[in-house]
Design an enzyme around this catalytic site. Structure first.
Site, PDB file in Angstrom:
ATOM      1  CB  CYS B 325      16.836 -21.708   0.118  1.00 39.99           C
ATOM      2  SG  CYS B 325      16.508 -23.565   0.336  1.00 39.99           S
ATOM      3  CG  ASP B 326      16.776 -14.895  -0.143  1.00 40.56           C
ATOM      4  OD1 ASP B 326      17.744 -14.404   0.554  1.00 40.56           O
ATOM      5  OD2 ASP B 326      16.334 -14.407  -1.431  1.00 40.56           O
TER       6      ASP B 326
END
Lengths: 377, 377
Positions: B325-326
Site C-alpha cells: 500500500c505504498d
C-alpha cells in the site's frame, strides 16, 4: 518532540545501537483528538504505519478499527483484540487466495479499484462489501501519491456496478488525498468526486453508504501543521456541502497522524569528515540510514527534526548519511542539514517524529546491520 | 538467464510466494572467470551483495577473500571458513568499538577516508594496515556513486601520512569506479590518481603496497556487458601504464559481478488493471516490489529482464508495481516495461539477474509482507 517518558527511558535503559522509542500516551492523545475532531467518522488505524503489538492492543482497547494491507496485518489486528467487523482489507492489490483467507477470518470489507479485483472478491469473499478507490490529485500534499491506487471516478461507477451485478455489496467510495497533506481543502474536491459516484449509481438504483476518506493527516516535522480539530471542521464542512443532510457513513485512516509524533529514534554519530581541505560542507554519518528505517528520506521527502546535545551552538550545513556501504544511503544532501559545529563523533542524536513508517521499512540485514529495534513504552 | 538447475528447482519444489533462487554453479564460474582475467589480483568478494552462507562457504573454499561492511559480515565470513587474514573491513564508516571488535577477531586490514577514521584505527586496532579510499568520478557507470565514500587524492596523502605517523601501516589506496561500470577505461583515471598518491608519499619515505580497485564489475541485465576477460586486459594495461614494472599488490571486490547473474526471483502477477477506460498503459502488480527486494529499481536505476510464460506474444507497455500500500512502490513507470498482452493474473514471472542486492535490501515486514526468501542450490 521527545516526551519526558521517552527521555527517561533512554536515560535509564541506555539501549545500545540505534532504536525507536514510542510513547503510547501520545498515541492515545492522538486517537482522542481524531475522535473529537470527527465524531461521526469511524477511525481505521492504518496498521502499516507502525504495527507494534502494543500500539494495536491499545488502539483496539480504545475502540479503534483497523485498515490492513495484508493477511499478516489482519492477523495482527485480530491478535490485538479487534473483532473482524472492525477490520478492512484496504489494499487494492490482493491475491485471490489472500482474499479467501481474509474471508475465512471473518473480514467482510474490501478495497477495490478495478473490475478484476471485484471478480476476485465475488469468487473468494461472496456477499462482502466493497468500496472503490478513486484517484485524487494529491495537490498540497508533501508527498503526493502516484496513480498506483484508485481509478478515475467514471470508472469507479462501472466497478461498483459490476460488484452489484456479481452479488457483492457496492458499499462506497474511498480516496486518499496524499501523504502529509497540509491543505485543509484537499478533501473537498475528492468528496465532490465521491458524491458524483454516489449520484451516478443512485440513478441506477444502487445506493452507496460509505465514504472512506483515507489518511493523509500529517505529523509535525520541521514545520507546524494544522490540528486534528482544524481538519475535522474543514472535512465536515465539505461533507455537508456535498452530501447535504444525507451524510454517508465515513471512515478515516490515520497512520502517520496517529503515531508519527509518538516516536523518536536514538542514533549515534559514527563519523564527521570532509572530502577535501576546502570543503564547506561536512559529512555527518549516523548509525542509521535509509536502509535502517529512514526510508522516507528518499528524495529528501521527509525532513525529520534532529536534536543534538549541542543545540543552541552555532550551526553549519552538513550532508547527512547512513552507515552502510551503499552510496545511495544518504539522507540529506541536496538541501544540507544545519547541525552544530560542536557536534562530535560518538554524540547521540534524537531523530524526532519517527513513530510512523520506520521500523517495518527497515531492511532485514543490509550490510549485516540489524533491523531497527523498537521499544514501545 | 535462469539456468536449467533453477528452472528444475522451481518446477519440482514449487515454492509459494516470491523467492530468490541462486545457482552456485554460476557463482563458481564467475569466480574462476575473475581469477583468469586478473591472475595477479586477489579477489575480495563484497559480502553485502549476497551474504547467503552457502555462497560464502563455496567462495571461501575456492580461495576467495572477503570485503566486509560490518562486524556481522566479518562474523559471517569467519563462519564460512575464511581466515581473518583474508577479510578486510571495507566500510569507511565504523564505530570505534566495532573496529575494536574486528581487531579482536583478527582483522588487520581497514578502509579509511579521513584522519578521524585513522585515529580510531590507531587506538582500537594498533599496528593494522589501512588503505585510503579516493573519490572517483564514476563516469560511464550505470549507477555512479555519490561522494559518500572517499576523499580527494590530495587529502588521501595527508590521511595516509597521518596513519604512518600514528604507527599503523599506510598500506595503499582504494577506489570504486561506480556500480555496473561498463566503460573499460574507467579504471585508468582512478589508477593514475592512485599512482599519484603512491608517488607523493614515496617522496616522504612512505612506501605504499596495495591498490584496491574495488568493484563496479557489471552483471548482464537487458544489455550485453563486457566479459571479465575484457576488464582484466584493460585494467592490467592501465596498471602497467601507470606503475610500470613496479606493480603493486592488487585487490578487486566484485559483488554484483560475482552473484548478480546467478539468481532469479520467481514472482506472481497479482493484478493487471487500468485507471480509466482510455488508458494506453496497463498497470501490472507483482507480489514483490521495491520494499520486498527490488530496491535497486529506485529511480528505475536497474532494469531487470523479466521472463513470462507468454514470451513471444505481442507486447504492450506496462507500469510495473509492487504489492504494498505504498504509493512509491512502483518499479518502472517513467519508462514503461513491455510485457505480453496475453499476460494474466496469477501468471508466474521470472525476474532475472537478481542474485545481488535483493534479499538483504528487503524490508523486515513492510505492510506485513515477509522478507524475500532465498534458496541457494
Amino acid at each position: 518532540m521527545a516526551t519526558q517518558r521517552i527521555l527517561d527511558f533512554l536515560a535509564t535503559r541506555r539501549p545500545s545501537g540505534p532504536c525507536l522509542v514510542v510513547d503510547l500516551d501520545v498515541i492515545e492523545d492522538n486517537y482522542k483528538a481524531f475522535e473529537r475532531a470527527l465524531p461521526s467518522a469511524k477511525i481505521y488505524y492504518a496498521v502499516k504505519a507502525n504495527p507494534a503489538p502494543e500500539i494495536l492492543r491499545m488502539l483496539a482497547g480504545l475502540g479503534s478499527s483497523f485498515d490492513t494491507a495484508s493477511v499478516a496485518e489482519i492477523e495482527m489486528a485480530l491478535d490485538a483484540g479487534a473483532s473482524a467487523d472492525r477490520i478492512s482489507y484496504g489494499n487494492t492489490i490482493k491475491k485471490e487466495r489472500d482474499v479467501a483467507r481474509a474471508f475465512e477470518m471473518g473480514i467482510r470489507l474490501f478495497a477495490v479499484d478495478c473490475v478484476e479485483e471485484v471478480e476476485k472478491i465475488a469468487r473468494a469473499a461472496p456477499g462482502s462489501r466493497v468500496f472503490c478507490r478513486v484517484l485524487a490529485d494529491g495537490e498540497g500534499a508533501e508527498w503526493p501519491l502516484s496513480r498506483k491506487f484508485g481509478c478515475e471516478p467514471k470508472m469507479a461507477v462501472d466497478v461498483l456496478r459490476h460488484a452489484h451485478k456479481l452479488g457483492i455489496e457496492a458499499y462506497g467510495v474511498s480516496f486518499h488525498v496524499g501523504s502529509q497533506q497540509c491543505d485543509l481543502d484537499a478533501w473537498d474536491k475528492a468528496l465532490a468526486d465521491a458524491k458524483g459516484v454516489f449520484e451516478a449509481l443512485e440513478k441506477e438504483g444502487i445506493v452507496l453508504k460509505l465514504v472512506n476518506m483515507g489518511g493523509g493527516f500529517p505529523t509535525r516535522y520541521l514545520k507546524d501543521v494544522p490540528t486534528a480539530q482544524a481538519y475535522g471542521e474543514a472535512i465536515f464542512a465539505s461533507l455537508s456541502r456535498h452530501f447535504g443532510n444525507r451524510l454517508p457513513e465515513t471512515i478515516i485512516e490515520p497512520g502517520r497522524g496517529m503515531v508519527g509524533n509518538a516516536g523518536v529514534i536514538k542514533s549515534e554519530v559514527v563519523l564527521i569528515s570532509k572530502k577535501a581541505d576546502n570543503d564547506n560542507v561536512r559529512w555527518v554519518y549516523l548509525d542509521i540510514g535509509k536502509f535502517g528505517g529512514l526510508a522516507e528520506t528518499m528524495d529528501e521527502a521527509i525532513r525529520y527534526p534532529i536534536a543534538t546535545p549541542h543545540d543552541g551552538d552555532e550551526t553549519a550545513p552538513c550532508i547527512l548519511a547512513g552507515p552502510t556501504c551503499d552510496s545511495a544511503d544518504v539522507m540529506y544532501e541536496k538541501t544540507p542539514y544545519p547541525l552544530p559545529l560542536s557536534l562530535t563523533i560518538g554524540d547521540e542524536v534524537l531523530i524526532e517524529g519517527t513513530g510512523a513508517y520506520t521500523t517495518t521499512y527497515s531492511a532485514v540485514a543490509f550490510n549485516g546491520f540489524e533491523p531497527l529495534r523498537a521499544y514501545v513504552i
